[in-house]
Design an enzyme around this catalytic site. Structure first.
Site, PDB file in Angstrom:
ATOM      1  N   LYS A 229      15.104  18.882  53.157  1.00  0.00           N
ATOM      2  CA  LYS A 229      14.202  18.528  54.240  1.00  0.00           C
ATOM      3  C   LYS A 229      13.254  17.437  53.731  1.00  0.00           C
ATOM      4  O   LYS A 229      12.317  17.699  52.988  1.00  0.00           O
ATOM      5  CB  LYS A 229      13.405  19.753  54.704  1.00  0.00           C
ATOM      6  CG  LYS A 229      12.587  19.480  55.984  1.00  0.00           C
ATOM      7  CD  LYS A 229      11.141  19.276  55.606  1.00  0.00           C
ATOM      8  CE  LYS A 229      10.300  18.955  56.824  1.00  0.00           C
ATOM      9  NZ  LYS A 229       9.638  17.676  56.765  1.00  0.00           N
TER      10      LYS A 229
ATOM     11  N   GLU B 262       5.714  23.418  43.574  1.00  0.00           N
ATOM     12  CA  GLU B 262       4.968  22.468  42.741  1.00  0.00           C
ATOM     13  C   GLU B 262       3.952  21.860  43.684  1.00  0.00           C
ATOM     14  O   GLU B 262       4.294  21.065  44.555  1.00  0.00           O
ATOM     15  CB  GLU B 262       5.901  21.414  42.135  1.00  0.00           C
ATOM     16  CG  GLU B 262       5.234  20.565  41.061  1.00  0.00           C
ATOM     17  CD  GLU B 262       4.560  19.321  41.610  1.00  0.00           C
ATOM     18  OE1 GLU B 262       3.304  19.369  41.783  1.00  0.00           O
ATOM     19  OE2 GLU B 262       5.242  18.338  41.884  1.00  0.00           O
TER      20      GLU B 262
ATOM     21  N   CYS C   7       0.795  13.466  42.650  1.00  0.00           N
ATOM     22  CA  CYS C   7       0.193  14.804  42.525  1.00  0.00           C
ATOM     23  C   CYS C   7      -0.483  14.982  41.171  1.00  0.00           C
ATOM     24  O   CYS C   7      -1.469  15.718  41.066  1.00  0.00           O
ATOM     25  CB  CYS C   7       1.242  15.890  42.763  1.00  0.00           C
ATOM     26  SG  CYS C   7       2.691  15.785  41.705  1.00  0.00           S
TER      27      CYS C   7
ATOM     28  N   GLU D 139      -8.199  17.346  46.391  1.00  0.00           N
ATOM     29  CA  GLU D 139      -7.138  16.375  46.140  1.00  0.00           C
ATOM     30  C   GLU D 139      -7.149  15.330  47.260  1.00  0.00           C
ATOM     31  O   GLU D 139      -6.850  15.636  48.414  1.00  0.00           O
ATOM     32  CB  GLU D 139      -5.773  17.062  46.072  1.00  0.00           C
ATOM     33  CG  GLU D 139      -4.648  16.097  45.729  1.00  0.00           C
ATOM     34  CD  GLU D 139      -3.298  16.778  45.624  1.00  0.00           C
ATOM     35  OE1 GLU D 139      -2.499  16.377  44.760  1.00  0.00           O
ATOM     36  OE2 GLU D 139      -3.036  17.708  46.406  1.00  0.00           O
TER      37      GLU D 139
END
Length: 496
Positions: A190, A266, A301, A399
């Site tokens: 996906k 993750e 990330c 973040e």
């Protein structure tokens, strides 16, 4: 490769006709007929109308994947046969490097120099690495009595759903697909709704390379629809996911609501780079600090978005980092001279700009930030460096996934470690020091899945990538990634 200029890439881009259908036993439209526009963030222009799948398409993909797995053509093939298949896919990627690099650059706003030199060839290399690893992974013989033989083998899980983000569309897909396919699973990919094009092309290349039907499906669509349907599906055996911590939590909920499938997340990061006061080459450190946060427009990330620096070198280093941020050329990602391209979408740009404003209000001193004027789309943001930020401030804990660096000046190593470890995340960290003993001792104290000492975001297919705490617990890359996609099976033979 032959060096190309901006005009060369623009001309090549005109020749590309993106794949727009889902891939479930071949190219198919969504069952509802719905489509979603995928937009070039560099220009705001629609690249293509891509199939918008839903839970009915997910059902079809899972049925297809299960049928392929049960048929055994891939799952029970020998390691060398699967290796040969992965090598053939890698070759198709290598034959189409320009096309795949352009698809990711156009779809996600990534610099063409990065997608062509790193992402696309790196994806092929990862496939080849796992192909070469397959006949070097052994089972076990347990220590039993002489009357028994207990053999421990690794078996593929079955149907694996791989949900990947938009910041590295092709490479993140390969991080999941390579070990999952190598282990013998059927995989449903996906891609992000913001960057589906390279994944759809990859499905075609895999079919051309002879991957059996049903072993790889690609189902584009909205995360809350397709991602949720995969997470809740009772015939999906595992989900491997890279993305936000919030979404990672949802996949754990979906597993509990369905079949207790394995979930390998993750997730997010708010990584620190710690600079100790014994470093001599501050220019080298400043280059590393800037690269750690401004690479890929900060959409990484593991980006080291917090600079934690001892006071003895702080003023000189900050001056150099700010100068490097101000010198970055923000522009067209198809121009090899561009230092930083746009963020992936107007939606993401709005989020980054909002956090930049929040950070500016929380900082003592602000350098940069805001939209770049006169650009073809409102997706180009300037790098921002924020000084005098409380480590507990929102901008230092959230973040951003954009080019925002907060700076925290500390007096002692203990304080540096405390600030570095003082967020809900633990994905990565950086450390700069000229002392070998300090390098070892401080690196051990930094809570992170990877600590890059005197380098930037160290990464290799041979080493595991992942984190702790709010960054999740999945590990991509290395032989350890095979653990996620296999189950241990004991066969006990009693001789009587």
């Amino acid at each position: 490769m032959t060096e190309k200029n901006r005009e060369d890439w623009i001309e090549l881009a005109r020749e590309i006709t993106p794949t727009t259908t889902a891939w479930i036993d071949g190219p198919v439209a969504s069952r509802s007929g719905a489509t979603r526009a995928t937009v070039n963030p560099a220009t705001g222009a629609v690249l293509a109308e891509v199939a918008e799948c839903d839970e009915h398409d997910v059902d079809a993909a899972v049925t297809t994947a299960r049928r392929a797995f049960d048929a055994g053509g891939w799952a029970t093939a020998s390691p060398r046969e699967r290796a040969a298949g992965l090598h053939r896919i890698a070759q198709r990627i290598e034959d189409g490097l320009d096309e795949l690099a352009l698809l990711d650059s156009l779809d996600a706003g990534k610099r063409i120099v990065d997608t062509r030199a790193i992402d696309a060839p790196g994806s092929a290399a990862i496939l080849r690495w796992y192909a070469e690893s397959l006949d070097k992974v052994y089972g076990e013989v347990a220590p039993t009595s002489a009357a028994d033989l207990a053999v421990v083998t690794r078996e593929p899980l079955g149907v694996v759903a791989a949900v990947v983000p938009w910041n590295y569309p092709l490479e993140m897909a390969i991080w999941k697909l390579a070990p999952a396919l190598a282990a013998g699973n059927s995989v449903i990919l996906k891609p992000s709704e913001d960057s589906p094009l390279s994944a759809l092309r990859l499905a075609e290349l895999a079919a051309e390379a002879g991957l059996p039907e049903g072993v790889l499906s690609v189902v584009p669509g909205a995360g809350p629809v397709v991602g949720q349907a995969l997470g809740r599906h009772h015939d999906v055996d595992a989900v491997t996911f890279t993305g936000s911590t919030e979404t990672a939590r949802l996949f754990q909920v979906y597993a509990g609501q369905s079949n207790l499938k394995q979930v390998w997340p993750e997730a997010g990061g708010k990584s620190a780079v710690v600079v100790l006061d014994d470093v001599a080459d501050l220019d080298l450190v400043a280059d590393g600090v800037a690269a750690g946060i401004f690479t890929n427009t900060g959409q990484v990330c593991s980006a080291t978005s917090r600079l934690v620096v001892q006071r003895g070198v702080a003023d000189a280093l900050i001056e150099k980092v700010v100068a490097r941020a101000n010198a970055i050329t923000v522009g067209d990602p198809l121009d090899p001279a561009t230092g930083m391209g746009p963020v992936v979408s107007e939606r993401q740009a709005a989020r980054v700009l909002s956090l930049m404003e929040t950070g500016a209000a929380e900082a003592r001193e602000v350098h940069g930030g805001g939209l770049v004027p006169g650009m073809p789309a409102p997706t180009y943001v300037r790098p921002q460096v924020l000084l005098g930020v409380d480590p507990a401030a929102r901008i230092a804990q959230t973040e951003v996934f954009g080019p925002v660096l907060t700076v925290h000046v500390v007096d002692t190593v203990d304080e540096a470690v405390a600030v570095a470890n003082g967020t809900p995340y633990a994905l990565a960290a950086g450390l700069w020091t000229d002392g070998l003993t300090r390098a070892h001792s401080v690196a051990r104290r930094l809570r992170a899945g990877t600590v890059s000492v005197n380098c930037v975001d160290a990464l290799d297919v041979a080493t595991p990538f992942g984190g702790f705490r709010g960054s999740g617990y999945g590990r991509d890359l290395s032989l350890h990634a095979l653990d996620k996609f296999t189950g241990l099976k004991t066969t006990w033979i009693h001789h009587g």
